[in-house]
Design an enzyme around this catalytic site. Structure first.
Site, short mmCIF file in Angstrom:
data_model
loop_
_atom_site.label_atom_id
_atom_site.label_comp_id
_atom_site.label_asym_id
_atom_site.label_seq_id
_atom_site.Cartn_x
_atom_site.Cartn_y
_atom_site.Cartn_z
CB CYS A 1 -1.00 -0.02 1.16
SG CYS A 1 -0.30 0.19 2.80
NE ARG B 1 -4.78 1.43 1.38
CZ ARG B 1 -4.61 2.17 0.30
NH1 ARG B 1 -5.47 2.05 -0.71
NH2 ARG B 1 -3.64 3.05 0.21
CG ASP C 1 -5.37 5.03 2.63
OD1 ASP C 1 -5.44 4.42 3.72
OD2 ASP C 1 -4.40 5.73 2.30
#
Length: 162
Positions: free
Chosen positions: A7, A13, A122
């Site tokens: 990420c 994440r 996100d």
């Protein structure tokens, strides 16, 4: 099989994906799966986000010792499969490792899922409910990823207890 999840900051994440993947491999009795995560713009040594730690802990998984790290050529070479949370993460991995096998996490969602191929939003700065949604999306996609892996060569993945 070495799985690398990527990420941006490696605090939301990709750490969640890493612990979900470990749990999925364990649940399937796959003993030769290793998981790691990194960020394309990570500040090394940062802990996972508080809400991320909380949603993992609610499911008996530990992100408390996570320390962010930046995506590196060493990690890319280690990985058998690189999974970006968004297309931009996949492109970054492909730029540095053009021969690598790279996917976007949401490629593994069911064909009729509205987020399929669209990336994992996100949750940074979001509340616990936002992180719960991220967890659910990642869990569903991870099951799909492991189904695809299970369809391939399975040699050595099953433990003696399976």
């Amino acid at each position: 099989m070495n799985l690398l999840f990527v990420c941006t900051g490696n605090i939301c994440r990709s750490p969640l994906a890493e612990v979900i993947a470990r749990a999925e491999a364990e649940a399937r009795g796959w003993v030769d799966v290793s998981c790691a995560s990194a960020g394309t713009f990570a500040l090394p040594g940062q802990p996972a986000s508080g809400p991320g730690i909380a949603v993992a802990a609610a499911r008996g998984l530990d992100l408390g010792s996570h320390a962010s790290r930046e995506l590196s050529l060493e990690l890319l070479e280690w990985a058998d499969l690189i999974v970006g949370m968004e297309a931009s993460h996949a492109r970054a991995a492909e730029h540095w490792a053009p021969d690598a096998t790279v996917h976007v996490m949401t490629d593994f969602l069911p064909a009729d899922h509205g987020r399929r191929g669209g990336g994992v939003p996100d949750p940074y700065g979001g509340d616990l409910e936002t992180y719960e949604g991220t967890w659910e999306l990642l869990t569903l996609a991870m099951r799909g990823l492991f189904e695809v892996l299970g369809e391939g060569e399975r040699g050595g993945r099953e433990g003696s207890g399976s």
